[in-house]
Design a protein around this motif. Structure first.
Motif, PDB file in Angstrom:
ATOM      1  N   THR A  28     -16.263   6.013  -8.356  1.00 38.90           N
ATOM      2  CA  THR A  28     -17.238   5.443  -7.421  1.00 38.90           C
ATOM      3  C   THR A  28     -16.713   5.582  -5.997  1.00 38.90           C
ATOM      4  OG1 THR A  28     -17.847   3.863  -9.119  1.00 38.90           O
ATOM      5  CG2 THR A  28     -18.511   3.328  -6.853  1.00 38.90           C
TER       6      THR A  28
ATOM      7  N   ILE B  98     -16.592   4.500  -2.257  1.00 40.67           N
ATOM      8  CA  ILE B  98     -16.910   3.315  -1.442  1.00 40.67           C
ATOM      9  C   ILE B  98     -17.489   3.768  -0.108  1.00 40.67           C
ATOM     10  CG2 ILE B  98     -15.982   1.230  -0.338  1.00 40.67           C
ATOM     11  CD1 ILE B  98     -13.661   1.497  -2.479  1.00 40.67           C
ATOM     12  N   ASN B  99     -16.784   4.665   0.574  1.00 42.43           N
ATOM     13  CA  ASN B  99     -17.221   5.117   1.896  1.00 42.43           C
ATOM     14  C   ASN B  99     -16.996   6.631   2.005  1.00 42.43           C
ATOM     15  OD1 ASN B  99     -17.270   5.879   4.657  1.00 42.43           O
ATOM     16  ND2 ASN B  99     -16.885   3.766   5.271  1.00 42.43           N
TER      17      ASN B  99
ATOM     18  N   CYS C 186     -13.137  10.817  -7.185  1.00 44.20           N
ATOM     19  CA  CYS C 186     -12.362   9.573  -7.145  1.00 44.20           C
ATOM     20  C   CYS C 186     -13.208   8.436  -7.704  1.00 44.20           C
ATOM     21  CB  CYS C 186     -11.878   9.270  -5.728  1.00 44.20           C
ATOM     22  SG  CYS C 186     -13.166   9.168  -4.498  1.00 44.20           S
TER      23      CYS C 186
ATOM     24  N   ARG D 167      -2.680   3.021  -4.250  1.00 40.29           N
ATOM     25  CA  ARG D 167      -2.888   1.919  -5.182  1.00 40.29           C
ATOM     26  C   ARG D 167      -3.841   0.857  -4.627  1.00 40.29           C
ATOM     27  NH1 ARG D 167       0.043  -2.667  -4.623  1.00 40.29           N
ATOM     28  NH2 ARG D 167       0.183  -3.070  -6.850  1.00 40.29           N
ATOM     29  N   SER D 168      -4.183   0.951  -3.340  1.00 39.81           N
ATOM     30  CA  SER D 168      -4.959  -0.143  -2.736  1.00 39.81           C
ATOM     31  C   SER D 168      -6.326  -0.294  -3.387  1.00 39.81           C
ATOM     32  CB  SER D 168      -5.115   0.103  -1.232  1.00 39.81           C
ATOM     33  OG  SER D 168      -3.854   0.204  -0.639  1.00 39.81           O
ATOM     34  N   THR D 169      -7.063   0.799  -3.487  1.00 39.93           N
ATOM     35  CA  THR D 169      -8.405   0.695  -4.064  1.00 39.93           C
ATOM     36  C   THR D 169      -8.347   0.364  -5.553  1.00 39.93           C
ATOM     37  OG1 THR D 169      -9.209   2.209  -2.390  1.00 39.93           O
ATOM     38  CG2 THR D 169     -10.604   1.907  -4.329  1.00 39.93           C
TER      39      THR D 169
ATOM     40  N   THR E  79       0.823  -1.208   0.000  1.00 37.55           N
ATOM     41  CA  THR E  79       0.000   0.000   0.000  1.00 37.55           C
ATOM     42  C   THR E  79       0.853   1.252   0.000  1.00 37.55           C
ATOM     43  OG1 THR E  79      -1.876  -1.053   1.066  1.00 37.55           O
ATOM     44  CG2 THR E  79      -1.671   1.312   1.368  1.00 37.55           C
TER      45      THR E  79
ATOM     46  N   ILE F  83     -13.531   8.736   2.889  1.00 36.87           N
ATOM     47  CA  ILE F  83     -12.951   9.645   1.894  1.00 36.87           C
ATOM     48  C   ILE F  83     -12.759  11.034   2.511  1.00 36.87           C
ATOM     49  CG2 ILE F  83     -13.405  10.865  -0.287  1.00 36.87           C
ATOM     50  CD1 ILE F  83     -14.829   8.294  -1.239  1.00 36.87           C
TER      51      ILE F  83
ATOM     52  N   GLY G 281      -6.522   8.566  -1.521  1.00 36.42           N
ATOM     53  CA  GLY G 281      -5.727   8.868  -0.323  1.00 36.42           C
ATOM     54  C   GLY G 281      -4.764  10.018  -0.472  1.00 36.42           C
TER      55      GLY G 281
END
Ligand code: CDP
Length: 806
Positions: free
Chosen positions: A685, A687-688, A683, A568-570, A564, A692, A759
C-alpha cells in the motif's frame, strides 16, 4: 450542526490520507533555511571538542604529551584514555557485542582513530590545540586485506582479546577472526551443486563505501549538576537506544537523561552507532560542568565513522540445462575493520545477508560468513539498507547473470523461470525467511515491456557487430535486476540490538477541537515522516492530515522505540500509528453511539464520522466526538481521547522491484552514458506516491554513486585514499540520469494497512542494475564479472584486458 453538503469524495479528499501526494510539510522550514540541526544548538557557556586522530593505521602509542596544548589560552581540558579509565569509559561496547576504544588505549588500529579529546572555548582554539598534542607512535605492521589477516603468521591486531577465547558470536578460529556465522544446509547444497548439470562460480566483491550524509555526526552534551540531569542533542537515528546505552555506560539513571534528535541532514545508517565523540562530549560536560559540542568535519566522517559493505562473496550456483536453479552456496569474508561495530540484530552477525536467495525459488542453499579484523575503521552499517540485504541482492543478481552466461541463456528469461510464483506466498525460503507477499512475474513483464526489452537486445547485438567491424567504439549494456527486500525489523523474538527488542511505537492525543498530535519512537532524517504518518492517521481517524502534528526524536516526550533505519519506520512505527488510531476509533465509536443514543453496534465508520447504520444523516464527526470526549460526562467512559500502541510486527515485510538500466559505454575512454533507467517498485500500500518517488530518486542516485565510483579505498599502509569529497564520489545533477518510476501494489497481508518499506529499495536494487549494465556491455566479448566501483578507469581497463583496444 450536522452538515451533509460535502460529498463522501470531498470529505475523503480533505483528509489527504492514504494514497495522496500530499506536499511535504517539513519542506517549508527546510527550504527557508529554518531547520534546527545539532550544530544550530548554541548554549550559554558552551565549549567545543575536537579529536587528535591517529595518522597511522597500526601503531603503538608510546606517550601522549598534552602540556603544550593545555598551555594554549582557551583550552580547558585534554582527555586521554587515562582520564576515561577510572570511569571505565576508555572502551565502550559496540552494537555487535564487541568493544571499541573510545580513546587510544596503548595502540591505534586504524587511520583516523580517536587518540585524545581537546576541549576549548571555541572550535578554532580546539583545532589549534589538536596540533599541539604530541603523540609518540611506534609503527606496527598493517593489514588491510582480510584474507591476509587470516594467514597463520598474520600480526595480532586485537591484543586485548584472549587468542583462543570465543567472541560474541561463538568460537574464533584465528586471532584476527571475529565469528563464523552459518545458515542453511551445507551438505544438501553441496550435493545439489556436485550433481548439477550446470554450475557457475564467481567471487563477487562489494567494496567498502560510506553513507556520507550531508550533515556529519555530532552531539551537544549538557550536564546540569544541580538537578542531576543530562541533556544530549545528537545526530541519532535511534535516540531511545542512545539514552539507554548512555545510562548503562554513565550510571546516570535513565529518567535523568534526555536525548534529543533535532533535524537530521540524512542518516543512511551512518547515525545508528554510538561514536567516541558522543561519549567524550558527555564526559567533558560532566568534568567541566559546561555544555560541550562535538561536530565532525567531512574527513573525520569519511575516515572514522561507520563504513558500509566490504564483503567478499564467493558464490556457486547450480542449475539444470534448461535453467532451473537447484542450489546456491555462498561464503563471505567480511572485513569489519578494527572493532566489530556492525549495526545488526544480535542474532544475525551478518544482518539479513541470508535473504541472498533473492526473488528465486531455490530449493537448497547455504551461507557462511567469516568476520575478520583488519586495520580499517569499524562500522559495517546498513547504508540505506536493511542490514546486509544490499550485499545479498548484489550477490544473487550477479550470480544470476553469471549463470545466464554459463547456460548461454537470456538473463531475463532465466529470472522468469526461477521467480517465486504468486501462488507460493507466503513463501518459505531455503535460508529461513517467510516472504509475506509478491507478484514477481507481473512486475517483471511490466518492466520488460516498458523498456522494449526485445528490441533493446536486437539493438545490442547489432551494435556488437558494428563494434567488431570497427564502425563504433560504443557498447550497449542492459542491466537487469529483480530484487526482494526484507524490511521492518523486529519481530522482537528474532530481532534485538544489545538485548533491546525491535518494536516501535506511537502515542496519539486528540485535542478537544479535533486536531491532534502523534508522537513516534522513530526519527525522520529527511524521509518525510511528519507528512506521511499524519496521512496514515487521517485515514484511520478521520482528522485531516493538516490538523495532525507528528513529533519524533525527544525521549522525554516520545514513546520508546528503536528508531529509523533499514526502512523499518513504515512497517513498524507506521503499523503502530494505524493501531493507535484504531484504539482512538474504538473509543470514539462508544462516544458517538452515546451521543446518537444508539447501541455501539448500531453505528458505523464513514471517512471522518460515525453514522447510524441505515440512517447516514444521523452522525457525529470526529471533531464533535473529540469535543464531547473532554467536555461531556459519558457514563462508563473516561474523559479524553488518547491512545498508545507498541507494535511488535509478526513478520518482516518483503518489498520488491524490477529495475532496468540501459547504458552506453565508450570502450576507449571508459565513460558511460545512462540512456534509460526504469524502476518499478512494489512497496505494498502506497501512503504518499510523491514521497515514494522522492525516496526512489534519492536511493537510485546513491546506488549510481556506489556502483559507478564511490569507495573508501586504502593503500597498503592503511592510509585512506578517499577521505575527502575531492576523491569520494558524490553525484551531482550533472552525473544523475533521468529516472522513470513505476509501481505495482501487492499489500503486505500482516501489516495493518498493507504497507511495506520503500526507503532503501532503490539503493538495494539500483546497485546491481548499474553494475549488471556495465558487465552486460562486455558479455559478448567474454566478460563474466568485473568488480565495482565501475569508474571510468576500471571500465577502460576491463575493455583493455578483453583486448578491445587493438
Ligand atoms: O524507515 P524509513 O523512514 O527510512 O523508510 P520507509 O519506512 O520506507 O519510509 C520512507 C518514506 O516513504 C516515509 O515517509 C514513508 O511513510 C513513505 N512510504 C510510503 O509513502 N508508502 C510506503 N508503502 C512506504 C513508505
Amino acid at each position: 450542526m450536522n452538515d451533509l453538503t460535502p460529498t463522501r469524495e470531498e470529505r475523503t479528499a480533505k483528509l489527504k490520507g492514504l494514497g495522496t501526494s500530499r506536499k511535504r510539510v517539513e519542506d517549508v522550514r527546510f527550504t527557508q533555511g529554518k531547520g534546527n540541526y545539532v550544530d544550530d544548538v548554541k548554549l550559554p557557556g558552551m565549549l567545543h571538542g575536537d579529536f587528535v586522530r591517529s595518522p597511522y593505521a597500526h601503531a603503538r602509542v608510546k606517550s601522549i604529551n598534552i602540556d603544550a596544548a593545555m598551555a594554549l589560552p582557551g583550552v580547558i581540558a585534554v582527555l586521554t584514555a587515562k582520564d576515561l579509565e577510572p570511569l571505565s569509559l576508555h572502551w565502550m561496547p559496540t552494537l555487535a557485542g564487541d568493544k571499541q576504544m573510545v580513546l587510544a588505549d596503548g595502540k591505534v588500529l586504524f587511520q583516523g582513530q580517536e587518540v585524545a579529546f581537546v576541549v576549548a572555548e571555541d572550535r578554532y582554539i580546539a583545532a589549534d590545540a589538536v596540533e599541539l598534542v604530541e603523540v609518540d607512535y611506534e609503527e606496527l605492521p598493517v593489514i588491510t586485506d582480510p584474507f591476509k589477516a587470516l594467514e597463520p603468521d598474520a600480526t595480532v591486531l586485537r591484543e586485548d582479546l584472549e587468542p583462543g577465547a570465543d567472541g560474541a558470536h561463538g568460537p574464533r578460529k584465528h586471532h584476527n577472526h571475529i565469528f563464523l556465522w552459518e545458515e542453511g544446509d551445507a551438505e544438501a547444497t553441496n550435493q545439489a551443486i556436485d550433481s548439477a548439470e550446470v554450475v557457475a562460480e564467481e567471487m563477487v566483491y562489494y567494496h567498502r563505501t560510506h553513507p556520507c550524509p550531508l550533515e556529519t555526526c555530532g552531539s551537544v552534551a549538557s550536564m546540569d549538576k544541580v538537578n542531576g540531569k543530562l541533556t544530549l542533542w545528537g545526530t541519532f537515528q535511534a535516540p531511545h537506544v542512545v539514552r539507554t546505552v548512555a545510562s548503562l555506560l554513565s550510571g546516570i539513571e535513565e529518567h535523568n537523561i534526555r536525548v534529543i534528535s533535532p533535524d537530521i541532514g540524512g542518516g543512511f545508517g551512518n547515525k545508528v552507532g554510538v561514536y567516541p565523540g558522543y561519549v567524550c562530549s558527555i564526559v567533558a560536560s560532566i568534568v567541566t560542568g559546561r555544555p560541550v559540542k562535538w561536530i565532525e568535519d567531512r574527513m573525520d566522517n569519511l575516515m572514522a565513522t561507520a563504513f558500509a559493505r566490504d564483503y567478499w562473496m564467493k558464490g556457486k550456483i547450480s542449475a539444470t540445462k534448461d535453467g532451473k536453479i537447484t542450489g546456491l552456496h555462498c561464503h563471505v569474508t567480511a572485513d569489519h575493520g578494527a572493532f566489530d561495530a556492525c549495526a545488526d540484530p544480535t542474532k544475525f552477525p551478518a544482518g539479513f545477508f541470508h535473504i541472498c536467495t533473492g526473488s528465486y525459488d531455490i530449493p537448497v542453499a547455504y551461507v557462511g560468513v567469516d568476520g575478520v579484523y583488519t586495520n580499517k575503521a569499524p562500522g559495517g552499517v546498513a547504508y540505506r539498507c536493511s542490514f546486509r540485504v544490499t550485499e545479498a541482492a548484489y550477490f544473487i543478481e550477479r550470480m544470476i547473470e553469471v549463470l545466464a552466461i554459463e547456460l548461454n541463456m537470456d538473463a531475463a528469461e532465466l529470472r522468469r523461470i526461477n521467480f517465486i510464483r504468486k501462488d507460493q506466498f507466503p513463501y518459505q525460503s531455503a535460508l529461513g525467511w517467510e516472504y509475506d507477499s509478491g507478484d514477481y512475474h507481473t512486475a517483471w513483464d511490466k518492466a520488460l515491456a516498458a523498456v522494449g526489452y526485445d528490441d533493446l537486445r536486437k539493438e545490442q547485438a547489432a551494435q556488437v557487430e558494428a563494434f567488431k567491424r570497427g564502425e563504433t567504439r560504443k557498447l550497449l549494456g542492459i542491466g537487469l535486476t529483480h530484487f526482494t527486500e526484507i524490511v521492518g525489523a523486529g519481530p522482537v523474538k528474532n530481532c534485538d540490538i544489545l538485548g533491546m527488542g525491535m518494536f516501535d511505537s506511537c502515542e496519539i492525543r486528540i485535542h478537544p477541537t479535533g486536531s491532534a498530535i502523534a508522537r513516534l519512537g522513530t526519527i525522520s532524517q529527511g524521509q518525510g515522516h511528519a507528512t506521511t504518518f499524519a496521512q496514515i492517521l487521517a485515514s484511520e481517524i478521520g482528522i485531516p492530515a493538516d490538523s495532525i502534528t507528528i513529533e519524533e526524536g525527544d525521549t522525554d516526550t516520545a514513546p520508546y522505540g528503536l528508531g529509523t533505519y533499514g526502512s523499518r519506520s513504515t512497517p513498524v512505527a507506521g503499523a503502530a500509528t494505524a493501531m493507535a488510531g484504531r484504539k482512538i476509533r474504538a473509543k470514539a465509536q462508544m462516544i458517538a453511539a452515546y451521543l446518537l443514543e444508539v447501541h455501539d453496534d448500531d453505528v458505523e465508520w464513514d471517512v471522518d464520522r460515525f453514522q447510524v447504520k441505515g440512517a447516514p444523516e444521523r452522525f457525529k464527526t470526529m471533531a464533535e466526538i473529540a469535543y464531547a470526549s473532554y467536555n461531556q460526562a459519558i457514563p462508563g467512559v473516561e474523559p479524553g481521547l488518547e491512545a498508545v500502541s507498541y507494535y511488535d510486527p509478526p513478520n518482516m515485510t518483503y518489498p520488491f522491484g524490477a529495475y532496468i538500466c540501459v547504458m552506453e559505454i565508450d570502450a576507449d575512454t571508459g565513460e558511460h552514458d545512462i540512456r534509460q533507467f526504469y524502476a518499478l517498485d512494489d512497496c505494498g500500500t502506497r501512503i504518499n506516491p510523491m514521497v515514494i518517488e522522492g525516496q526512489v530518486h534519492g536511493g537510485l542516485t546513491e546506488a549510481l554513486a556506489i556502483a559507478m565510483g564511490q569507495e573508501i579505498a586504502y593503500d597498503e599502509l592503511g592510509n585512506v585514499k578517499t577521505g575527502t569529497l575531492m576523491d569520494f564520489f558524490l553525484p551531482t545533477a550533472w552525473e544523475t540520469p533521468n529516472y522513470t518510476t513505476d509501481h505495482t501494489e501487492t499489500p503486505s497481508p500482516h501489516h495493518p494497512i498493507g504497507a511495506k518499506g520503500v526507503g532503501e529499495s532503490p539503493n538495494v536494487g539500483g546497485v546491481p542494475a548499474f553494475s549488471n549494465a556495465v558487465n552486460d556491455a562486455f558479455r559478448a566479448f567474454g566478460l563474466r564479472h568485473t568488480h565495482m566501483p565501475h569508474d571510468h578507469w576500471r571500465i577502460w581497463k576491463t575493455a583493455n584486458d578483453l583486448g578491445l583496444h587493438g
